[in-house]
Design a protein around this motif. Structure first.
Motif, PDB file in Angstrom:
ATOM      1  N   SER A 119      56.307  58.601  63.103  1.00  0.00           N
ATOM      2  CA  SER A 119      55.525  59.659  62.445  1.00  0.00           C
ATOM      3  C   SER A 119      54.272  59.066  61.820  1.00  0.00           C
ATOM      4  CB  SER A 119      56.346  60.330  61.342  1.00  0.00           C
ATOM      5  OG  SER A 119      57.464  60.982  61.872  1.00  0.00           O
ATOM      6  N   LEU A 120      53.207  59.853  61.825  1.00  0.00           N
ATOM      7  CA  LEU A 120      51.968  59.464  61.160  1.00  0.00           C
ATOM      8  C   LEU A 120      51.782  60.366  59.954  1.00  0.00           C
ATOM      9  CD1 LEU A 120      49.797  59.284  64.356  1.00  0.00           C
ATOM     10  CD2 LEU A 120      50.468  57.335  62.976  1.00  0.00           C
ATOM     11  N   TYR A 121      51.528  59.767  58.813  1.00  0.00           N
ATOM     12  CA  TYR A 121      51.258  60.530  57.602  1.00  0.00           C
ATOM     13  C   TYR A 121      49.768  60.399  57.314  1.00  0.00           C
ATOM     14  CZ  TYR A 121      56.198  61.139  57.118  1.00  0.00           C
ATOM     15  OH  TYR A 121      57.493  61.518  57.350  1.00  0.00           O
ATOM     16  N   ILE A 122      49.128  61.530  57.105  1.00  0.00           N
ATOM     17  CA  ILE A 122      47.677  61.587  56.970  1.00  0.00           C
ATOM     18  C   ILE A 122      47.347  62.380  55.718  1.00  0.00           C
ATOM     19  CG2 ILE A 122      45.516  62.291  58.099  1.00  0.00           C
ATOM     20  CD1 ILE A 122      47.973  62.597  60.503  1.00  0.00           C
ATOM     21  N   THR A 123      46.346  61.928  54.974  1.00  0.00           N
ATOM     22  CA  THR A 123      45.877  62.732  53.850  1.00  0.00           C
ATOM     23  C   THR A 123      44.617  63.471  54.263  1.00  0.00           C
ATOM     24  OG1 THR A 123      44.660  60.839  52.945  1.00  0.00           O
ATOM     25  CG2 THR A 123      46.850  61.271  52.035  1.00  0.00           C
ATOM     26  N   GLU A 124      44.518  64.689  53.796  1.00  0.00           N
ATOM     27  CA  GLU A 124      43.288  65.469  53.920  1.00  0.00           C
ATOM     28  C   GLU A 124      42.821  65.682  52.491  1.00  0.00           C
ATOM     29  OE1 GLU A 124      41.417  69.272  56.278  1.00  0.00           O
ATOM     30  OE2 GLU A 124      43.560  69.297  55.859  1.00  0.00           O
ATOM     31  N   THR A 125      41.757  64.999  52.111  1.00  0.00           N
ATOM     32  CA  THR A 125      41.307  64.979  50.733  1.00  0.00           C
ATOM     33  C   THR A 125      40.936  66.363  50.231  1.00  0.00           C
ATOM     34  OG1 THR A 125      40.544  62.718  51.061  1.00  0.00           O
ATOM     35  CG2 THR A 125      39.694  63.871  49.140  1.00  0.00           C
ATOM     36  N   SER A 126      40.345  67.179  51.089  1.00  0.00           N
ATOM     37  CA  SER A 126      39.984  68.546  50.702  1.00  0.00           C
ATOM     38  C   SER A 126      40.003  69.438  51.934  1.00  0.00           C
ATOM     39  CB  SER A 126      38.589  68.578  50.072  1.00  0.00           C
ATOM     40  OG  SER A 126      38.177  69.906  49.830  1.00  0.00           O
ATOM     41  N   HIS A 139      34.303  68.475  40.882  1.00  0.00           N
ATOM     42  CA  HIS A 139      33.834  69.366  39.811  1.00  0.00           C
ATOM     43  C   HIS A 139      34.539  70.719  39.836  1.00  0.00           C
ATOM     44  CE1 HIS A 139      30.814  66.669  38.309  1.00  0.00           C
ATOM     45  NE2 HIS A 139      30.386  66.457  39.558  1.00  0.00           N
ATOM     46  N   ASP A 140      34.934  71.161  41.005  1.00  0.00           N
ATOM     47  CA  ASP A 140      35.642  72.427  41.143  1.00  0.00           C
ATOM     48  C   ASP A 140      37.015  72.355  40.471  1.00  0.00           C
ATOM     49  OD1 ASP A 140      35.932  75.076  42.179  1.00  0.00           O
ATOM     50  OD2 ASP A 140      37.187  74.260  43.777  1.00  0.00           O
ATOM     51  N   ALA A 141      37.621  71.181  40.491  1.00  0.00           N
ATOM     52  CA  ALA A 141      38.909  70.906  39.835  1.00  0.00           C
ATOM     53  C   ALA A 141      40.054  71.773  40.347  1.00  0.00           C
ATOM     54  CB  ALA A 141      38.777  71.025  38.326  1.00  0.00           C
ATOM     55  N   HIS A 142      39.967  72.201  41.598  1.00  0.00           N
ATOM     56  CA  HIS A 142      41.076  72.920  42.212  1.00  0.00           C
ATOM     57  C   HIS A 142      41.756  71.991  43.218  1.00  0.00           C
ATOM     58  CE1 HIS A 142      38.849  76.495  40.770  1.00  0.00           C
ATOM     59  NE2 HIS A 142      40.086  76.940  40.575  1.00  0.00           N
ATOM     60  N   PRO A 143      43.063  72.027  43.277  1.00  0.00           N
ATOM     61  CA  PRO A 143      43.768  71.156  44.227  1.00  0.00           C
ATOM     62  C   PRO A 143      43.669  71.708  45.647  1.00  0.00           C
ATOM     63  CG  PRO A 143      45.336  72.502  43.032  1.00  0.00           C
ATOM     64  CD  PRO A 143      43.984  72.818  42.463  1.00  0.00           C
ATOM     65  N   THR A 144      42.833  71.094  46.454  1.00  0.00           N
ATOM     66  CA  THR A 144      42.643  71.582  47.827  1.00  0.00           C
ATOM     67  C   THR A 144      43.020  70.537  48.873  1.00  0.00           C
ATOM     68  OG1 THR A 144      40.332  70.879  47.918  1.00  0.00           O
ATOM     69  CG2 THR A 144      40.770  73.118  47.084  1.00  0.00           C
ATOM     70  N   GLY A 145      43.700  69.472  48.447  1.00  0.00           N
ATOM     71  CA  GLY A 145      44.101  68.432  49.386  1.00  0.00           C
ATOM     72  C   GLY A 145      45.486  68.680  49.955  1.00  0.00           C
ATOM     73  N   ARG A 146      45.812  67.900  51.011  1.00  0.00           N
ATOM     74  CA  ARG A 146      47.110  68.071  51.660  1.00  0.00           C
ATOM     75  C   ARG A 146      47.653  66.734  52.154  1.00  0.00           C
ATOM     76  NH1 ARG A 146      46.255  72.842  56.064  1.00  0.00           N
ATOM     77  NH2 ARG A 146      44.851  71.336  57.022  1.00  0.00           N
ATOM     78  N   LEU A 147      48.960  66.704  52.301  1.00  0.00           N
ATOM     79  CA  LEU A 147      49.631  65.612  52.994  1.00  0.00           C
ATOM     80  C   LEU A 147      50.130  66.187  54.310  1.00  0.00           C
ATOM     81  CD1 LEU A 147      50.754  62.716  53.118  1.00  0.00           C
ATOM     82  CD2 LEU A 147      52.836  63.603  52.024  1.00  0.00           C
ATOM     83  N   VAL A 156      50.593  68.393  64.207  1.00  0.00           N
ATOM     84  CA  VAL A 156      50.357  68.181  62.775  1.00  0.00           C
ATOM     85  C   VAL A 156      51.001  69.298  61.960  1.00  0.00           C
ATOM     86  CG1 VAL A 156      48.608  67.938  60.972  1.00  0.00           C
ATOM     87  CG2 VAL A 156      48.182  66.991  63.231  1.00  0.00           C
ATOM     88  N   ASP A 157      51.899  68.892  61.070  1.00  0.00           N
ATOM     89  CA  ASP A 157      52.525  69.826  60.132  1.00  0.00           C
ATOM     90  C   ASP A 157      52.032  69.519  58.730  1.00  0.00           C
ATOM     91  OD1 ASP A 157      54.225  71.250  61.929  1.00  0.00           O
ATOM     92  OD2 ASP A 157      55.548  69.504  61.988  1.00  0.00           O
ATOM     93  N   VAL A 158      51.893  70.551  57.912  1.00  0.00           N
ATOM     94  CA  VAL A 158      51.519  70.377  56.513  1.00  0.00           C
ATOM     95  C   VAL A 158      52.801  70.148  55.718  1.00  0.00           C
ATOM     96  CG1 VAL A 158      50.435  71.437  54.496  1.00  0.00           C
ATOM     97  CG2 VAL A 158      49.514  71.876  56.786  1.00  0.00           C
ATOM     98  N   LEU A 159      52.884  69.005  55.042  1.00  0.00           N
ATOM     99  CA  LEU A 159      54.060  68.699  54.223  1.00  0.00           C
ATOM    100  C   LEU A 159      53.873  69.145  52.782  1.00  0.00           C
ATOM    101  CD1 LEU A 159      54.990  65.113  55.457  1.00  0.00           C
ATOM    102  CD2 LEU A 159      55.899  67.313  56.218  1.00  0.00           C
ATOM    103  N   LEU A 160      52.693  68.883  52.232  1.00  0.00           N
ATOM    104  CA  LEU A 160      52.380  69.276  50.858  1.00  0.00           C
ATOM    105  C   LEU A 160      50.984  69.873  50.809  1.00  0.00           C
ATOM    106  CD1 LEU A 160      53.663  66.127  48.908  1.00  0.00           C
ATOM    107  CD2 LEU A 160      54.719  68.392  48.937  1.00  0.00           C
ATOM    108  N   ASN A 161      50.849  70.961  50.115  1.00  0.00           N
ATOM    109  CA  ASN A 161      49.576  71.640  49.885  1.00  0.00           C
ATOM    110  C   ASN A 161      49.179  71.483  48.428  1.00  0.00           C
ATOM    111  OD1 ASN A 161      48.063  73.062  51.880  1.00  0.00           O
ATOM    112  ND2 ASN A 161      49.827  74.386  52.207  1.00  0.00           N
ATOM    113  N   ASN A 162      47.957  71.845  48.125  1.00  0.00           N
ATOM    114  CA  ASN A 162      47.471  71.918  46.737  1.00  0.00           C
ATOM    115  C   ASN A 162      47.573  70.594  45.984  1.00  0.00           C
ATOM    116  OD1 ASN A 162      46.967  74.688  47.153  1.00  0.00           O
ATOM    117  ND2 ASN A 162      49.102  75.137  46.712  1.00  0.00           N
ATOM    118  N   LEU A 163      47.127  69.520  46.639  1.00  0.00           N
ATOM    119  CA  LEU A 163      47.077  68.219  46.010  1.00  0.00           C
ATOM    120  C   LEU A 163      45.663  67.954  45.502  1.00  0.00           C
ATOM    121  CD1 LEU A 163      49.115  66.145  48.629  1.00  0.00           C
ATOM    122  CD2 LEU A 163      49.932  67.123  46.484  1.00  0.00           C
ATOM    123  N   TYR A 164      45.561  67.193  44.432  1.00  0.00           N
ATOM    124  CA  TYR A 164      44.247  66.843  43.893  1.00  0.00           C
ATOM    125  C   TYR A 164      43.699  65.619  44.607  1.00  0.00           C
ATOM    126  CZ  TYR A 164      44.785  70.134  40.060  1.00  0.00           C
ATOM    127  OH  TYR A 164      44.932  71.266  39.323  1.00  0.00           O
TER     128      TYR A 164
END
Length: 167
Positions: A119-126, A139-147, A156-164
């Motif tokens: 498995s490959l684990y990838i971060t999407e910063t925003s 500056h927006d300070a909303h959690p828009t990142g994902r694992l 590609v499956d989304v494991l975690l949403n709403n990460l900072y």
């Protein structure tokens, strides 16, 4: 080691991750020409066995080592034939441009890590802002990142949403 050995070391281009455009490589730190969308910007790299990530790998290619590249907005790429002989040039192939269930492409893929099960684990910063606008995400300070997790069987499956801003 002989001191002269260092003089023989050189960088060489294996393959371009984006288009072969005349502006590629000329954007500079500010990238005022906004070339990342066409040239690509590799942020995550991993050396992988082709059989662990490529659903189309043949039995002859099972042990081939390839480079997996997470390009910020272009997606997840596989670069094959990296130890090429003269007769086989390196090639690139897109493995994914968006997560399963998403209609929008990735915005800012970043780090990539492979686990022993392949498995490959990838971060999407925003999911909202590309790299050149990342300060807006801060500056927006909303959690828009994902694992994310990529497998050759499921994509590609989304494991975690709403990460900072995961990196």
């Amino acid at each position: 080691a002989d001191e002269d050995d260092d003089d023989d070391m050189r960088w060489s281009t294996v393959i371009r991750t984006g288009e072969d455009h005349f502006l590629c490589g000329k954007g500079g730190p500010a990238d005022t020409t906004d070339t990342e969308r066409i040239c690509g910007r590799p942020l995550g790299l991993a050396l992988v066995k082709r059989s662990t990530v490529d659903p189309r790998a043949t039995s002859k290619q099972q042990q081939d080592q390839d480079v997996l590249v997470a390009l910020d907005t272009l997606g997840l790429f596989l670069i094959t034939n990296i130890y090429h002989e003269e007769s086989t040039a390196p090639t690139k192939r897109i493995l994914a441009t968006h997560a399963n269930g998403d209609t929008k492409p990735f915005h800012l893929l970043n780090a990539v890590q492979q686990t022993p099960d392949g498995s490959l684990y990838i971060t999407e910063t925003s999911t909202q802002f590309p790299r050149r606008r990342i300060f807006y995400a801060a500056h927006d300070a909303h959690p828009t990142g994902r694992l994310l997790r990529y497998t050759k069987a499921n994509g590609v499956d989304v494991l975690l949403n709403n990460l900072y801003m995961p990196n």
